[in-house]
Design an enzyme around this catalytic site. Sequence first.
Site, PDB file in Angstrom:
ATOM      1  N   ASP A 114       0.823  -1.209   0.000  1.00 42.60           N
ATOM      2  CA  ASP A 114       0.000   0.000   0.000  1.00 42.60           C
ATOM      3  C   ASP A 114       0.859   1.261   0.000  1.00 42.60           C
ATOM      4  O   ASP A 114       0.520   2.253  -0.636  1.00 42.60           O
ATOM      5  CB  ASP A 114      -0.928   0.025   1.218  1.00 42.60           C
ATOM      6  CG  ASP A 114      -2.024  -1.002   1.073  1.00 42.60           C
ATOM      7  OD1 ASP A 114      -2.213  -1.512  -0.044  1.00 42.60           O
ATOM      8  OD2 ASP A 114      -2.684  -1.319   2.087  1.00 42.60           O
ATOM      9  N   SER A 129     -18.877 -24.494 -27.154  1.00 40.05           N
ATOM     10  CA  SER A 129     -18.950 -25.141 -25.856  1.00 40.05           C
ATOM     11  C   SER A 129     -18.388 -26.563 -25.933  1.00 40.05           C
ATOM     12  O   SER A 129     -17.810 -26.943 -26.952  1.00 40.05           O
ATOM     13  CB  SER A 129     -20.404 -25.159 -25.419  1.00 40.05           C
ATOM     14  OG  SER A 129     -20.458 -25.502 -24.074  1.00 40.05           O
ATOM     15  N   LEU A 130     -18.553 -27.316 -24.884  1.00 43.29           N
ATOM     16  CA  LEU A 130     -18.040 -28.688 -24.869  1.00 43.29           C
ATOM     17  C   LEU A 130     -19.192 -29.673 -24.805  1.00 43.29           C
ATOM     18  O   LEU A 130     -20.235 -29.376 -24.223  1.00 43.29           O
ATOM     19  CB  LEU A 130     -17.177 -28.905 -23.617  1.00 43.29           C
ATOM     20  CG  LEU A 130     -15.854 -28.154 -23.536  1.00 43.29           C
ATOM     21  CD1 LEU A 130     -15.239 -28.342 -22.162  1.00 43.29           C
ATOM     22  CD2 LEU A 130     -14.909 -28.658 -24.614  1.00 43.29           C
ATOM     23  N   ASP A 162     -16.581 -23.721 -12.467  1.00 44.58           N
ATOM     24  CA  ASP A 162     -17.968 -23.306 -12.621  1.00 44.58           C
ATOM     25  C   ASP A 162     -18.054 -21.788 -12.485  1.00 44.58           C
ATOM     26  O   ASP A 162     -18.385 -21.251 -11.430  1.00 44.58           O
ATOM     27  CB  ASP A 162     -18.807 -23.991 -11.534  1.00 44.58           C
ATOM     28  CG  ASP A 162     -20.275 -23.953 -11.880  1.00 44.58           C
ATOM     29  OD1 ASP A 162     -20.608 -23.547 -13.003  1.00 44.58           O
ATOM     30  OD2 ASP A 162     -21.084 -24.339 -11.017  1.00 44.58           O
ATOM     31  N   ARG A 185     -18.991 -14.680 -23.190  1.00 47.28           N
ATOM     32  CA  ARG A 185     -19.263 -15.622 -24.262  1.00 47.28           C
ATOM     33  C   ARG A 185     -20.472 -15.171 -25.098  1.00 47.28           C
ATOM     34  O   ARG A 185     -20.476 -15.285 -26.303  1.00 47.28           O
ATOM     35  CB  ARG A 185     -19.524 -17.016 -23.702  1.00 47.28           C
ATOM     36  CG  ARG A 185     -19.844 -18.021 -24.823  1.00 47.28           C
ATOM     37  CD  ARG A 185     -20.862 -19.049 -24.407  1.00 47.28           C
ATOM     38  NE  ARG A 185     -20.408 -19.723 -23.229  1.00 47.28           N
ATOM     39  CZ  ARG A 185     -19.532 -20.693 -23.254  1.00 47.28           C
ATOM     40  NH1 ARG A 185     -19.043 -21.114 -24.386  1.00 47.28           N
ATOM     41  NH2 ARG A 185     -19.153 -21.245 -22.133  1.00 47.28           N
ATOM     42  N   GLU A 209     -12.083 -18.660 -17.387  1.00 43.96           N
ATOM     43  CA  GLU A 209     -13.277 -18.594 -16.563  1.00 43.96           C
ATOM     44  C   GLU A 209     -13.069 -17.598 -15.423  1.00 43.96           C
ATOM     45  O   GLU A 209     -12.073 -17.680 -14.708  1.00 43.96           O
ATOM     46  CB  GLU A 209     -13.461 -20.002 -15.976  1.00 43.96           C
ATOM     47  CG  GLU A 209     -14.850 -20.443 -15.797  1.00 43.96           C
ATOM     48  CD  GLU A 209     -15.578 -20.831 -17.086  1.00 43.96           C
ATOM     49  OE1 GLU A 209     -14.984 -20.859 -18.182  1.00 43.96           O
ATOM     50  OE2 GLU A 209     -16.778 -21.080 -16.961  1.00 43.96           O
ATOM     51  N   CYS A 262     -40.447  -9.434  18.597  1.00 42.31           N
ATOM     52  CA  CYS A 262     -40.879  -8.377  19.514  1.00 42.31           C
ATOM     53  C   CYS A 262     -42.257  -7.832  19.165  1.00 42.31           C
ATOM     54  O   CYS A 262     -42.789  -6.982  19.872  1.00 42.31           O
ATOM     55  CB  CYS A 262     -39.862  -7.240  19.508  1.00 42.31           C
ATOM     56  SG  CYS A 262     -39.858  -6.316  17.970  1.00 42.31           S
ATOM     57  N   CYS A 272     -37.279  -5.729  10.898  1.00 43.50           N
ATOM     58  CA  CYS A 272     -37.946  -5.249  12.099  1.00 43.50           C
ATOM     59  C   CYS A 272     -37.398  -3.851  12.348  1.00 43.50           C
ATOM     60  O   CYS A 272     -36.193  -3.648  12.404  1.00 43.50           O
ATOM     61  CB  CYS A 272     -37.620  -6.165  13.280  1.00 43.50           C
ATOM     62  SG  CYS A 272     -38.013  -5.396  14.851  1.00 43.50           S
TER      63      CYS A 272
END
Length: 667
Positions: A36, A81-82, A116, A135, A172, A409, A424
Site C-alpha cells: 500500500d 462449448s463442450l 464453474d 461468451r 473462466e 418483539c 424489524c
Amino acid sequence: MTSPADRITELRQTLLDHNHRYYVLAEPSISDREYDALLEELSTLEAAHPEFDDPDSPTQRVGGTPIDGFVTRPHAVPMISLANSYNLEDVMAYHQRTCKLLGNQSFRYVVEPKIDGVAVSLRYENGQLVQALSRGDGREGDDLTQNIRTLRSIPLRLRTDSPPEILEVRGEVYMTRDGFQTLNLERQTAGLNVFANPRNAAAGSLKLLDARLVAQRPLDAIWYGIGETRGISFETHLELLETLKRFGFRTPAKIWTCESADELEHALLELQNEKQTFPFEMDGAVIKVNERKYYDELGSTAKSPRWAVAYKYEPEQAETRLLDITVQVGRTGVLTPVAELEPVLVSGSTVSRATLHNWEEMERKDIRIGDSVIIEKAGEIIPAVVRVLLEKRPADARALPPPTECPACGGPVHRREGEVAWRCENPACPAKGLSRLKHFVSRRCMDIDNVGEELLKVLLTEGLIREPADLYHLAEHREQLLTLERMAEKSVENLLTGIENSKDRDLWRILHALGIPQVGERTAQSLEEHFDSLDALAAANEETLTAIADIGPIVARSIISFFALPENQQHIDDLRETGVNLTRKTKVAPSTESPLSGKTVVITGTLPTLSRDEAKDLLRKLGANVTGSVSSKTDILLAGEDAGSKLAKAQKLGVPVWDETKLREQI
Ligand code: IVH
C-alpha cells in the site's frame, strides 16, 4: 537523484511484479502495508505529473465512470462449448472414438478442473489488453473490458518483451467459495438479495455497470484456452498453458497428463476426490487432447470440438422434508426465513437447516411447510433448498406469508426501497439485541469465553444487559449473577474473567464487533492497518477511506453513516468508559526477519493447545498468509492430530510439515 519519470516507471514495474506474485503466483514477498505504501507513493507522483498518465498503471484498477449498458461485439473466433459426459462409460466411449479417428497416431490427454464460472475471452494486441468479451451466444458477447480490468490477477500487458501480434486468451472468471460467503453475508446484513451460488455471484458482478463496484467483488480467474492468434502458435495444450503462465496468467493449479484409458480414469477419480481442496466451485473435469496438430483432423460438431469433452459431476443433492420455517432476526433487523429440515446426509455432513434467503425467493420456488424438497450442498456452501417435489405435496402444506410484525418483539416490519428483505424496525427489539450481542462476543470479534447464546438470553431477560457495553458492567452485579440458574461461584468468576480479558483485544476485533454494515473481518483488518484508533476511523472522510485498497465507495459510506448516528456514538462512548481498548496495539511488525514473513501456510488437524483461530491469528502476526488448501504454492503445513488428506497432499508435494511446537519456536 531519481527523476519523477524514472521513479514512476520503477514503481509501476515493482508494483506489477508484486501484483503478479500476490494474485497469480500466490507467493507475496512483501506485506500488504508495504504494498500500500508503494501504491500510495505512485498515486501521489502520478497526481503531481499527469503528463505520465498510463491507463495500465497499477493505480488504475479501481474502475472508472459507470456506463449505461454493455455494447455487443463479435468474437474473432466463435466461443463454442463442450460436449458433456456424465459417467466413466461415456468418457471411455469418447476415448474409443478419439482413438478410432486418430488411427494409430500417438497422443495424450490433459485433464483439468472444469471451473464453474463465467467464460470470458481477453484480446491482447501487441501485448496490450484491448478487449474482454463475455461468451454471449458464442458468436458475439458483451464488452466487459472496464469490469475485467479491475481483476488484479489479469495482466493489462503480457509479461513478455516480445508479445505476439494478436493473442486471445480464454478462461473462466469465478468467485471463490469464501468470497461468495462473505459477500452474501454482507448483502444479507444490508438487506439486499443474496446470490444463489458463486457462479451467479460472479456473473452478477461482471454485469455491474459501475466498474468501481466490480473492483470490490472478490473475483478471480483461471485461463486455459485461446481464440484468435497471430504471431504465436502452440504444439501442445501443455505448451499453451506454460506460455499463458509465463505471460502472467493464472492457469489451472493442478492438471493430469494421461496416456491410457486407465490413467484417464485414475485422473478423473483423483480430481473428484480433491474437489473440496479447490477454493472455487468446479462442476467436473475437462479432458483435452494434448497435441494440437490433431485438432483439425478431429474437427468439431456445430456446438463443440471433438478434441475435448467435459465430464460433469452431479451436484450432491438429497431429498428431505421441510418440517417448519422459522424466522431469524439479524443484527440489523433483517428477517431471514430458515428451513427446518428432517436431518439428511449430503456431501458428507448432516443437514437439518437451510437458509431460504427471503420471501421473494421462497415464493418464487413456491416452498411450503410440509413439502418434500430437494436440497443441495456444494462444498462448504450453506445448504440451499433447490426445488419442491410438487407431486409429493401433502394437502395440508402451507406457505408462510411475509411477516406483518416482528416474530420476536411484535414490532413493525418494513421493506425498504430497493431491498427484498423485510426488517424489524423496532430499535429496541430484543432479538436484534441478541444478534448484536452474539456477534460481539463471537470468536472472530471480541472472543469472550464462556458466553453463549443461552446465557446472553438469560442476561437479557433479567435486564442485566441490553447493549455490548453492559457486559463490562456485569462485575457490579455479581450478587444477582449468583442467583441465576446454573451460575455457581466458579462460573460467575469464569464469566467475569472472560469479559475482563476481552478489554484488551486488537483494534480490528472491536471494529468487527461493532457490526458496522459492510465491515466484515477482512475489512476490519485492513482498516486496522490504516487507522491507529477507532476515533481516527470515525473521523475519516470518504476520500481517505476509498484510498484504501479494498474499500470502495459503498463500504466507505456505510462506515461514515455508522459513525454519524448518535446512538452508535453513544455505544462507543459507553465502551470507552468501561476501558475497552479502542486503539491499535503496538505490534512487532511482521518483519522480514520472521521466518514466516510472506509465507503461505495451511492449517490442518487438531493442534495440542491452539485453536484454529488462535493459530491463524498467531501466523498472521508473524507475517504469514493463511490459506485453506494445500497446493504447490503452500510453504508450510501446520499439522495437528488427525490430519487427513491435506497432510498426505503436503507430503506428496514435499511441503514442509510443522507441528505446534515448531511454530512456537518462531515466536
Ligand atoms: S475448454 C471449445 N477448459 O466449460 C471450448 N472449458 O461446458 C473449450 N470451462 O465453454 C473450453 N473450465 O466456459 C475448457 N478447464 C476448462 C474449463 C472450461 C470451465 C467452461 C467453459 C466452456 C464450458 C463448457
